[in-house]
Write a protein that holds these residues in place. Structure first.
Motif, PDB file in Angstrom:
ATOM      1  N   ASP A 294       0.848  -1.196   0.000  1.00  0.00           N
ATOM      2  CA  ASP A 294       0.000   0.000   0.000  1.00  0.00           C
ATOM      3  C   ASP A 294       0.882   1.244   0.000  1.00  0.00           C
ATOM      4  OD1 ASP A 294      -2.273   1.647   0.168  1.00  0.00           O
ATOM      5  OD2 ASP A 294      -2.213   1.635   2.361  1.00  0.00           O
ATOM      6  N   LYS A 295       1.766   1.322  -0.987  1.00  0.00           N
ATOM      7  CA  LYS A 295       2.745   2.413  -0.979  1.00  0.00           C
ATOM      8  C   LYS A 295       2.102   3.784  -1.195  1.00  0.00           C
ATOM      9  CE  LYS A 295       4.289   2.604  -5.823  1.00  0.00           C
ATOM     10  NZ  LYS A 295       5.462   2.537  -6.720  1.00  0.00           N
ATOM     11  N   HIS A 296       0.890   3.815  -1.761  1.00  0.00           N
ATOM     12  CA  HIS A 296       0.200   5.097  -1.975  1.00  0.00           C
ATOM     13  C   HIS A 296      -0.711   5.466  -0.808  1.00  0.00           C
ATOM     14  CE1 HIS A 296       1.845   5.310  -5.951  1.00  0.00           C
ATOM     15  NE2 HIS A 296       1.232   4.212  -6.352  1.00  0.00           N
ATOM     16  N   LEU A 297      -0.638   4.662   0.271  1.00  0.00           N
ATOM     17  CA  LEU A 297      -1.366   4.971   1.515  1.00  0.00           C
ATOM     18  C   LEU A 297      -2.868   5.093   1.294  1.00  0.00           C
ATOM     19  CD1 LEU A 297       1.107   7.625   2.991  1.00  0.00           C
ATOM     20  CD2 LEU A 297       1.089   5.146   3.358  1.00  0.00           C
ATOM     21  N   GLN A 298      -3.449   4.122   0.596  1.00  0.00           N
ATOM     22  CA  GLN A 298      -4.892   4.105   0.380  1.00  0.00           C
ATOM     23  C   GLN A 298      -5.636   3.392   1.510  1.00  0.00           C
ATOM     24  OE1 GLN A 298      -6.276   5.637  -2.444  1.00  0.00           O
ATOM     25  NE2 GLN A 298      -4.168   6.360  -2.657  1.00  0.00           N
ATOM     26  N   GLY A 299      -4.882   2.717   2.374  1.00  0.00           N
ATOM     27  CA  GLY A 299      -5.515   1.990   3.469  1.00  0.00           C
ATOM     28  C   GLY A 299      -6.119   0.665   3.039  1.00  0.00           C
ATOM     29  N   MET A 300      -5.769   0.194   1.830  1.00  0.00           N
ATOM     30  CA  MET A 300      -6.314  -1.043   1.287  1.00  0.00           C
ATOM     31  C   MET A 300      -5.177  -1.939   0.800  1.00  0.00           C
ATOM     32  SD  MET A 300      -9.637  -0.488   1.555  1.00  0.00           S
ATOM     33  CE  MET A 300     -10.513  -1.568   0.413  1.00  0.00           C
ATOM     34  N   ILE A 301      -5.434  -3.244   0.737  1.00  0.00           N
ATOM     35  CA  ILE A 301      -4.425  -4.187   0.271  1.00  0.00           C
ATOM     36  C   ILE A 301      -5.066  -5.204  -0.672  1.00  0.00           C
ATOM     37  CG2 ILE A 301      -4.738  -5.702   2.273  1.00  0.00           C
ATOM     38  CD1 ILE A 301      -1.744  -6.378   2.050  1.00  0.00           C
ATOM     39  N   SER A 302      -4.371  -5.537  -1.752  1.00  0.00           N
ATOM     40  CA  SER A 302      -4.828  -6.563  -2.688  1.00  0.00           C
ATOM     41  C   SER A 302      -4.474  -7.927  -2.093  1.00  0.00           C
ATOM     42  CB  SER A 302      -4.159  -6.390  -4.053  1.00  0.00           C
ATOM     43  OG  SER A 302      -4.414  -7.523  -4.873  1.00  0.00           O
ATOM     44  N   TYR A 303      -5.481  -8.623  -1.588  1.00  0.00           N
ATOM     45  CA  TYR A 303      -5.181  -9.902  -0.928  1.00  0.00           C
ATOM     46  C   TYR A 303      -4.743 -10.977  -1.924  1.00  0.00           C
ATOM     47  CZ  TYR A 303     -10.188 -10.662  -2.084  1.00  0.00           C
ATOM     48  OH  TYR A 303     -11.386 -10.764  -2.719  1.00  0.00           O
ATOM     49  N   ASN A 304      -5.179 -10.859  -3.181  1.00  0.00           N
ATOM     50  CA  ASN A 304      -4.711 -11.809  -4.195  1.00  0.00           C
ATOM     51  C   ASN A 304      -3.219 -11.625  -4.451  1.00  0.00           C
ATOM     52  OD1 ASN A 304      -7.058 -13.246  -4.664  1.00  0.00           O
ATOM     53  ND2 ASN A 304      -7.778 -11.851  -6.253  1.00  0.00           N
ATOM     54  N   GLU A 305      -2.775 -10.367  -4.521  1.00  0.00           N
ATOM     55  CA  GLU A 305      -1.347 -10.100  -4.725  1.00  0.00           C
ATOM     56  C   GLU A 305      -0.549 -10.609  -3.536  1.00  0.00           C
ATOM     57  OE1 GLU A 305       0.547  -8.821  -7.136  1.00  0.00           O
ATOM     58  OE2 GLU A 305      -1.134  -8.691  -8.524  1.00  0.00           O
ATOM     59  N   PHE A 306      -1.079 -10.443  -2.345  1.00  0.00           N
ATOM     60  CA  PHE A 306      -0.397 -10.929  -1.149  1.00  0.00           C
ATOM     61  C   PHE A 306      -0.241 -12.455  -1.201  1.00  0.00           C
ATOM     62  CE2 PHE A 306      -0.960 -12.836   3.106  1.00  0.00           C
ATOM     63  CZ  PHE A 306       0.200 -12.396   3.715  1.00  0.00           C
TER      64      PHE A 306
END
Length: 311
Positions: A294-306
């Protein structure tokens, strides 16, 4: 569009030889252009899947000729910043006299010299990936016993002997390729930490082997990852056994929190879901994980990418 362009640049620079070969294979007339259909197939295979509208928008930003075909040399140059003059199939390397006056002469041998070793290593690493992913803890343990100064590297011969205990036998010339790549400090020693992290984790641009079945879908919205801090990679290695053991259940939990079906959930719910499976992350580890996903600090994470990093 910026994230898409960034992803293209990352893949082109890390897999230049493979992408170039794919373009050449469908350039049946050897005229340095390919059709829109062929480009789309290659793009979806090596870069990412895009909705039709986004793909059309991307196509309008690419070097397309008057006949609606992509000039793939200009495309590669656009994303590498280098003048490419790759040898045509079945021909001799182009002589300096026949080079385009618009750029410096670059012969095939010179071009391949910079990309072939790393591509050869990718093939070798793929060959070893299954065994290394299974036995990496035992490999790491033996490496650390040899690494008395805790530098993350040991003598290349020692590493070769350790690898033989756990992995498919590789040829001497294949190991030489690996030894050259992982001699990070040019001291003749093998950076085992770098090697294990690369084979156990799948970080960076998505580069699916076409023969592999994709376990999770391409992200609907391309992610531009942040920096890979040592604390982040150590965390990912630490939780890898637990994630790989029950990733389907973890993904089901993530999806239950994903009310919009976007593939993203809040960082709070992400951490909450991991706790349900006994995965506890320290504040420092959490900071660097967020800095990557979340380098752009959106407060969200792509769980598929994780999850993809572990599969």
């Amino acid at each position: 569009m910026n994230d898409i362009m960034t992803r293209i640049r990352e893949v082109v620079n890390s897999c230049l030889y493979t992408v170039t070969q794919e373009f050449e294979d469908v350039d049946y007339a050897n005229i340095k252009v390919i059709s829109k259909k062929h480009f789309k197939e290659i793009f979806f295979k090596h870069f990412m899947s895009l909705p039709d509208e986004q793909f059309e928008n991307l196509w309008n930003h690419l070097p397309v000729n008057d006949f609606g075909n992509l000039d793939y040399h200009k495309f590669l140059k656009q994303f590498t910043g280098e003048s490419l003059d790759v040898q045509s199939k079945g021909s001799q390397a182009t002589s300096p006299a026949k080079q385009s006056p618009s750029g410096p002469p670059v012969e095939l041998a010179q071009q391949l010299a910079s990309v072939t070793p790393s591509m050869s290593c990718e093939v070798i690493e793929q060959k070893l990936k299954k065994d290394v992913s299974k036995f990496w803890k035992a490999i790491e343990k033996e490496c650390k016993e040899k690494d008395t100064e805790k530098q993350g590297e040991i003598d290349a011969k020692d590493f070769k002997d350790i690898l033989k205990k756990f992995c498919t036998i590789i040829k001497p010339e294949e190991f030489q390729q690996l030894a050259k790549k992982y001699d990070i400090k040019n001291t003749g020693r093998f950076a085992y930490n770098e090697f294990l992290q690369r084979l156990v984790l799948s970080l960076g641009p998505l580069d699916m082997n076409p023969q592999q079945r994709m376990k999770i879908p391409h992200p609907k919205i391309p992610m531009s990852p942040g920096a890979e801090h040592e604390i982040f990679t150590n965390l990912m290695m630490r939780i890898q056994p637990c994630i790989t053991k029950c990733w389907k259940l973890i993904r089901r939990t993530f999806k239950a929190y994903d009310d919009t079906g976007s593939g993203y959930i809040s960082l709070f719910r992400f951490r909450q879901a991991l706790r349900q499976y006994g995965i506890i992350i320290t504040e420092e580890e959490y900071y660097y994980l967020c800095s990557y996903y979340d380098k752009h600090l959106q407060g969200m994470i792509s769980y598929n990418e994780f999850l993809r990093a572990f599969l």
